[in-house]
Design a protein around this motif. Sequence first.
Motif, PDB file in Angstrom:
ATOM      1  N   ARG A  34       0.825  -1.205   0.000  1.00  0.00           N
ATOM      2  CA  ARG A  34       0.000   0.000   0.000  1.00  0.00           C
ATOM      3  C   ARG A  34       0.865   1.263   0.000  1.00  0.00           C
ATOM      4  NH1 ARG A  34      -4.229  -0.432   4.527  1.00  0.00           N
ATOM      5  NH2 ARG A  34      -4.957  -2.189   3.290  1.00  0.00           N
ATOM      6  N   LYS A  35       1.968   1.202   0.762  1.00  0.00           N
ATOM      7  CA  LYS A  35       2.890   2.328   0.840  1.00  0.00           C
ATOM      8  C   LYS A  35       3.545   2.598  -0.519  1.00  0.00           C
ATOM      9  CE  LYS A  35       6.469   4.113   3.936  1.00  0.00           C
ATOM     10  NZ  LYS A  35       7.441   3.769   5.001  1.00  0.00           N
ATOM     11  N   VAL A  36       3.972   1.515  -1.179  1.00  0.00           N
ATOM     12  CA  VAL A  36       4.600   1.627  -2.506  1.00  0.00           C
ATOM     13  C   VAL A  36       3.600   2.189  -3.515  1.00  0.00           C
ATOM     14  CG1 VAL A  36       5.561   0.292  -4.438  1.00  0.00           C
ATOM     15  CG2 VAL A  36       6.281  -0.209  -2.096  1.00  0.00           C
ATOM     16  N   ASN A  37       2.370   1.652  -3.475  1.00  0.00           N
ATOM     17  CA  ASN A  37       1.328   2.106  -4.414  1.00  0.00           C
ATOM     18  C   ASN A  37       0.953   3.561  -4.193  1.00  0.00           C
ATOM     19  OD1 ASN A  37       1.200  -0.302  -5.731  1.00  0.00           O
ATOM     20  ND2 ASN A  37      -0.682  -1.011  -4.777  1.00  0.00           N
ATOM     21  N   ARG A  38       0.995   3.989  -2.912  1.00  0.00           N
ATOM     22  CA  ARG A  38       0.654   5.371  -2.599  1.00  0.00           C
ATOM     23  C   ARG A  38       1.668   6.326  -3.227  1.00  0.00           C
ATOM     24  NH1 ARG A  38       0.904   5.691   3.070  1.00  0.00           N
ATOM     25  NH2 ARG A  38      -0.777   4.199   3.174  1.00  0.00           N
ATOM     26  N   LYS A  39       2.951   5.956  -3.116  1.00  0.00           N
ATOM     27  CA  LYS A  39       4.017   6.762  -3.716  1.00  0.00           C
ATOM     28  C   LYS A  39       3.869   6.803  -5.232  1.00  0.00           C
ATOM     29  CE  LYS A  39       7.742   6.385  -0.293  1.00  0.00           C
ATOM     30  NZ  LYS A  39       9.083   5.810  -0.030  1.00  0.00           N
ATOM     31  N   LYS A  40       3.576   5.615  -5.805  1.00  0.00           N
ATOM     32  CA  LYS A  40       3.430   5.513  -7.262  1.00  0.00           C
ATOM     33  C   LYS A  40       2.247   6.345  -7.748  1.00  0.00           C
ATOM     34  CE  LYS A  40       3.987   1.270  -8.950  1.00  0.00           C
ATOM     35  NZ  LYS A  40       3.590  -0.084  -9.434  1.00  0.00           N
ATOM     36  N   ALA A  41       1.132   6.268  -7.006  1.00  0.00           N
ATOM     37  CA  ALA A  41      -0.073   7.017  -7.384  1.00  0.00           C
ATOM     38  C   ALA A  41       0.179   8.521  -7.327  1.00  0.00           C
ATOM     39  CB  ALA A  41      -1.231   6.646  -6.456  1.00  0.00           C
ATOM     40  N   PHE A  42       0.893   8.963  -6.287  1.00  0.00           N
ATOM     41  CA  PHE A  42       1.203  10.392  -6.132  1.00  0.00           C
ATOM     42  C   PHE A  42       2.073  10.891  -7.287  1.00  0.00           C
ATOM     43  CE2 PHE A  42       3.547  13.991  -4.251  1.00  0.00           C
ATOM     44  CZ  PHE A  42       2.466  14.762  -3.843  1.00  0.00           C
ATOM     45  N   LYS A  43       3.070  10.074  -7.641  1.00  0.00           N
ATOM     46  CA  LYS A  43       3.986  10.439  -8.726  1.00  0.00           C
ATOM     47  C   LYS A  43       3.240  10.516 -10.061  1.00  0.00           C
ATOM     48  CE  LYS A  43       8.570   9.276 -10.488  1.00  0.00           C
ATOM     49  NZ  LYS A  43       9.638   8.247 -10.526  1.00  0.00           N
ATOM     50  N   ARG A  44       2.366   9.520 -10.292  1.00  0.00           N
ATOM     51  CA  ARG A  44       1.578   9.489 -11.538  1.00  0.00           C
ATOM     52  C   ARG A  44       0.646  10.691 -11.627  1.00  0.00           C
ATOM     53  NH1 ARG A  44      -0.467   3.297 -12.670  1.00  0.00           N
ATOM     54  NH2 ARG A  44       1.584   2.343 -12.870  1.00  0.00           N
ATOM     55  N   ALA A  45       0.023  11.035 -10.498  1.00  0.00           N
ATOM     56  CA  ALA A  45      -0.906  12.175 -10.479  1.00  0.00           C
ATOM     57  C   ALA A  45      -0.184  13.458 -10.899  1.00  0.00           C
ATOM     58  CB  ALA A  45      -1.514  12.338  -9.092  1.00  0.00           C
ATOM     59  N   GLU A  46       1.031  13.635 -10.410  1.00  0.00           N
ATOM     60  CA  GLU A  46       1.826  14.815 -10.789  1.00  0.00           C
ATOM     61  C   GLU A  46       2.115  14.828 -12.289  1.00  0.00           C
ATOM     62  OE1 GLU A  46       5.268  14.542  -8.235  1.00  0.00           O
ATOM     63  OE2 GLU A  46       4.472  16.073  -6.887  1.00  0.00           O
ATOM     64  N   GLU A  47       2.453  13.633 -12.822  1.00  0.00           N
ATOM     65  CA  GLU A  47       2.750  13.518 -14.264  1.00  0.00           C
ATOM     66  C   GLU A  47       1.511  13.847 -15.105  1.00  0.00           C
ATOM     67  OE1 GLU A  47       4.235   9.573 -14.837  1.00  0.00           O
ATOM     68  OE2 GLU A  47       6.115   9.982 -13.770  1.00  0.00           O
ATOM     69  N   TYR A  48       0.347  13.373 -14.631  1.00  0.00           N
ATOM     70  CA  TYR A  48      -0.901  13.622 -15.382  1.00  0.00           C
ATOM     71  C   TYR A  48      -1.225  15.117 -15.406  1.00  0.00           C
ATOM     72  CZ  TYR A  48      -1.740   8.570 -15.052  1.00  0.00           C
ATOM     73  OH  TYR A  48      -1.632   7.201 -15.158  1.00  0.00           O
ATOM     74  N   VAL A  49      -1.009  15.804 -14.270  1.00  0.00           N
ATOM     75  CA  VAL A  49      -1.272  17.253 -14.212  1.00  0.00           C
ATOM     76  C   VAL A  49      -0.403  17.979 -15.230  1.00  0.00           C
ATOM     77  CG1 VAL A  49      -1.016  19.317 -12.772  1.00  0.00           C
ATOM     78  CG2 VAL A  49      -2.083  17.283 -11.815  1.00  0.00           C
ATOM     79  N   LYS A  50       0.894  17.595 -15.285  1.00  0.00           N
ATOM     80  CA  LYS A  50       1.809  18.200 -16.266  1.00  0.00           C
ATOM     81  C   LYS A  50       1.350  17.926 -17.696  1.00  0.00           C
ATOM     82  CE  LYS A  50       5.947  17.941 -13.354  1.00  0.00           C
ATOM     83  NZ  LYS A  50       7.192  17.181 -13.124  1.00  0.00           N
ATOM     84  N   GLU A  51       0.895  16.690 -17.938  1.00  0.00           N
ATOM     85  CA  GLU A  51       0.434  16.304 -19.281  1.00  0.00           C
ATOM     86  C   GLU A  51      -0.787  17.117 -19.706  1.00  0.00           C
ATOM     87  OE1 GLU A  51      -1.447  12.398 -21.543  1.00  0.00           O
ATOM     88  OE2 GLU A  51      -0.391  12.098 -19.643  1.00  0.00           O
ATOM     89  N   TYR A  52      -1.772  17.247 -18.790  1.00  0.00           N
ATOM     90  CA  TYR A  52      -2.988  18.019 -19.103  1.00  0.00           C
ATOM     91  C   TYR A  52      -2.642  19.483 -19.388  1.00  0.00           C
ATOM     92  CZ  TYR A  52      -5.383  14.004 -16.908  1.00  0.00           C
ATOM     93  OH  TYR A  52      -5.815  12.751 -16.581  1.00  0.00           O
ATOM     94  N   LYS A  53      -1.731  20.030 -18.576  1.00  0.00           N
ATOM     95  CA  LYS A  53      -1.339  21.438 -18.735  1.00  0.00           C
ATOM     96  C   LYS A  53      -0.622  21.651 -20.062  1.00  0.00           C
ATOM     97  CE  LYS A  53      -1.185  25.586 -17.026  1.00  0.00           C
ATOM     98  NZ  LYS A  53      -2.429  26.345 -16.930  1.00  0.00           N
ATOM     99  N   ALA A  54       0.289  20.722 -20.405  1.00  0.00           N
ATOM    100  CA  ALA A  54       1.042  20.829 -21.658  1.00  0.00           C
ATOM    101  C   ALA A  54       0.101  20.754 -22.856  1.00  0.00           C
ATOM    102  CB  ALA A  54       2.081  19.715 -21.733  1.00  0.00           C
TER     103      ALA A  54
END
Length: 239
Positions: A34-54
């Motif tokens: 769960r801890k690993v997935n939480r980190k992965k989910a947070f990182k992915r969310a940041e990437e998606y925000v950058k993608e939408y903005k770009a």
Amino acid sequence: MPASVPESVLKKRASLAELKAKRLQKAAATKTKRKVNRKKAFKRAEEYVKEYKAEENELIRMRRAAKAEGNIFVDPEPKVVVVVRIRGIIGNSPKVRKILQLLRLRQIHNAVFVRLNKATVNMLRLVEPYIMYGEPTLKTVKALIYKRGFGKLNKQRIPIADNSVIEKGLGKQDIICVEDLVHEIYKCGPNFKQAANFLWPFKLSSPNGGFKQKLIHFNEGGDAGNRGEKINEIVQRMI
């Protein structure tokens, strides 16, 4: 002389201790995962925000470039639409009933995400008097999933209360959190079909302020049919 403990009691103690050890081991493994997935989910969310903005910035740049050259910029064709059923069953022909069933719109005010292709476009046109549809914005996709989202697990309607529900249903497709699911639907990713089928049809309310004319097409001042981007305003009122 101390009293001897029956062998059955010793066996039971040993089996209980083994079960407890296994349970603790499983709990520790789940916590780590769960801890690993939480980190992965947070990182992915940041990437998606950058993608939408770009993507948004690129569209603005292209519009400006077209305007500077005296051309007209045409927005790209939508890949996904949100479809909402607005009429009941009275007077439905068997063909219409079957198409609404295939679209999973069995009740009034049900909503689903549909990928656009030749087959689905033809199906939507045949049932236009009974539905309204259009291109959802990122805000609408997020609002539907976060506020009205239910997943399908073992043919049961389970509320998406946390990411574990999504991981159980779509873990094989590497969709492990809500932001992954939103991205897959909004961007019409390779696993769109599985993601859309995992989502139970959204049960919306009557729109705040009511409909105009359900029996008349949107182009004629009513509500039915293709509304384009204007679908977002009425869906927001129905959530």
